[in-house]
Motif scaffolding. Structure first.
Motif, short mmCIF file in Angstrom:
data_model
loop_
_atom_site.label_atom_id
_atom_site.label_comp_id
_atom_site.label_asym_id
_atom_site.label_seq_id
_atom_site.Cartn_x
_atom_site.Cartn_y
_atom_site.Cartn_z
N LEU A 4 26.79 -112.57 60.07
CA LEU A 4 27.48 -111.32 59.70
C LEU A 4 28.45 -111.47 58.51
N PRO A 5 29.37 -112.44 58.53
CA PRO A 5 30.34 -112.50 57.42
C PRO A 5 29.68 -112.78 56.08
N GLU A 6 28.69 -113.67 56.07
CA GLU A 6 28.04 -114.03 54.81
C GLU A 6 27.24 -112.84 54.27
N VAL A 7 26.59 -112.10 55.17
CA VAL A 7 25.81 -110.93 54.74
C VAL A 7 26.76 -109.83 54.26
N GLU A 8 27.90 -109.71 54.91
CA GLU A 8 28.89 -108.71 54.49
C GLU A 8 29.44 -109.05 53.10
N ILE A 9 29.67 -110.32 52.84
CA ILE A 9 30.14 -110.73 51.51
C ILE A 9 29.05 -110.43 50.46
N ALA A 10 27.79 -110.69 50.82
CA ALA A 10 26.69 -110.37 49.90
C ALA A 10 26.70 -108.87 49.60
N ARG A 11 26.92 -108.07 50.63
CA ARG A 11 26.95 -106.61 50.45
C ARG A 11 28.08 -106.21 49.49
N ARG A 12 29.27 -106.76 49.73
CA ARG A 12 30.42 -106.40 48.88
C ARG A 12 30.19 -106.83 47.44
N ASN A 13 29.63 -108.04 47.25
CA ASN A 13 29.33 -108.49 45.88
C ASN A 13 28.35 -107.56 45.20
N LEU A 14 27.27 -107.23 45.90
CA LEU A 14 26.22 -106.39 45.31
C LEU A 14 26.77 -105.01 44.93
N VAL A 15 27.58 -104.44 45.81
CA VAL A 15 28.17 -103.12 45.52
C VAL A 15 29.02 -103.21 44.25
N ARG A 16 29.79 -104.27 44.13
CA ARG A 16 30.65 -104.45 42.95
C ARG A 16 29.79 -104.64 41.69
N TRP A 17 28.75 -105.46 41.81
CA TRP A 17 27.92 -105.76 40.64
C TRP A 17 27.13 -104.53 40.17
N PHE A 18 26.69 -103.72 41.12
CA PHE A 18 25.91 -102.53 40.77
C PHE A 18 26.81 -101.39 40.27
N ASP A 19 28.09 -101.45 40.58
CA ASP A 19 28.98 -100.32 40.35
C ASP A 19 28.94 -99.86 38.88
N GLY A 20 28.55 -98.61 38.67
CA GLY A 20 28.51 -98.05 37.32
C GLY A 20 27.30 -98.47 36.51
N HIS A 21 26.38 -99.21 37.12
CA HIS A 21 25.23 -99.71 36.36
C HIS A 21 23.91 -99.26 36.97
N ARG A 22 22.90 -99.32 36.12
CA ARG A 22 21.56 -98.93 36.57
C ARG A 22 20.64 -100.12 36.60
N LEU A 23 19.75 -100.09 37.57
CA LEU A 23 18.68 -101.08 37.65
C LEU A 23 17.60 -100.65 36.66
N VAL A 24 17.31 -101.51 35.68
CA VAL A 24 16.32 -101.13 34.67
C VAL A 24 14.97 -101.81 34.90
N ARG A 25 14.97 -102.91 35.67
CA ARG A 25 13.71 -103.60 35.95
C ARG A 25 13.88 -104.42 37.22
N ALA A 26 12.91 -104.32 38.10
CA ALA A 26 12.93 -105.14 39.33
C ALA A 26 11.73 -106.07 39.29
N GLU A 27 11.96 -107.33 39.60
CA GLU A 27 10.90 -108.33 39.57
C GLU A 27 10.80 -109.00 40.93
N ALA A 28 9.57 -109.35 41.29
CA ALA A 28 9.35 -110.04 42.58
C ALA A 28 8.29 -111.11 42.39
N ASP A 29 8.62 -112.35 42.73
CA ASP A 29 7.63 -113.43 42.63
C ASP A 29 6.70 -113.38 43.85
#
Ligand SMILES: [Zn+2]
Length: 273
Positions: A4-29
């Protein structure tokens, strides 16, 4: 391994990193993190992240174009942010943002999952509906904990790790919470008193808070990766001294996982301390 704590930190980081920005390309190996047509579906996602919810160890990504992703970090999964063009070891999937950064899903052992699904349907997916109460997102009282776990015939630690009863605790934080609560991992849930449940719910909160503080920062590090000191009170301390009383910490297998407990601080039979 992320809990739980590690996943919550991942969530908080992702929210911060995405904030105000758009996803322009998604890649999957081409890895087992994606199944069937999931890779192709993942690469169609575009635009802003409109919400990112954590339920237990799952992340529910919702994007403005209606796409969603149910993410699970598995054993070694993590999100890291790098400048466009930088290499990331074990990168398996990538969100390219319009600010020149790339959010990599890196996963050495590939037990993680990225499952695309319509954003509106994420909460009604079977694995999400099957989750028990999330101690951080939903709150958890001693009475709710006793109700969720008290009916289990399994050992207390195994019952705490049952995601259908309480969502988010794994091998580390279940062991830590039981140590903090002075409860032996092999106690049967039906033998706990109201006082035990009170101590345990408090101990779960403390263990989660500690995990959140420990993982705060941009680059998650998991204990299993080595290179970091063991920050935990009892987990991973088998044959070493108890951090509280100095007795030798015992380790033993429980439902296929190694469990750690102090024989003095966590007596098998007696109630509490
Ligand atoms: Zn002890």
């Amino acid at each position: 391994m992320p809990e739980l704590p590690e996943v919550e930190i991942a969530r908080r980081n992702l929210v911060r990193w995405f904030d105000g920005h758009r996803l322009v390309r998604a890649e999957a190996d081409d890895t087992r993190i994606f199944r069937g047509a999931e890779r192709a579906e993942f690469t169609r996602i575009r635009g802003r992240l409109t919400s990112l919810v954590r339920r237990g160890k799952y992340l529910l990504f919702a994007f403005e174009d209606g796409h969603g992703v149910l993410g699970h970090l598995g054993m070694t999964g993590k999100f890291v942010r790098r400048k466009e063009g930088d290499e990331v070891r074990f990168s398996r999937a990538r969100f390219h943002l319009d600010d020149g950064h790339v959010l990599h899903f890196a996963d050495a052992r590939m037990f993680g999952r990225m499952e695309p699904a319509p954003a509106a349907s994420l909460r009604s997916l079977d694995v999400v509906k099957a989750l028990g109460r999330d101690p951080l997102a939903d709150g958890l009282t001693a009475g709710q904990l006793a109700e969720a776990v008290g009916t289990s015939k399994q050992d207390l630690k195994v019952a705490l790790m049952d995601q259908g009863r309480i969502a988010g605790l794994g091998n580390i934080h279940a062991a830590e919470a039981l140590f903090r609560a002075h409860l032996h991992p092999a106690r049967k849930p039906s033998t706990l008193t109201p006082d035990d449940w009170k101590r345990l719910v408090q101990a779960i909160r403390e263990s989660i808070d500690f995990g959140l503080e420990e993982q705060e920062g941009e680059e998650p590090v998991y204990l299993e990766e080595g290179g970091s000191e063991n920050p935990f009170l009892v987990y991973g301390r088998g044959d070493g001294p108890c951090s509280r009383c100095g007795s030798t910490v015992e380790s033993f297998p429980q439902a296929g996982r190694t469990t750690y407990a102090c024989p003095k601080c966590q007596p098998r039979g007696r109630v509490g301390k």
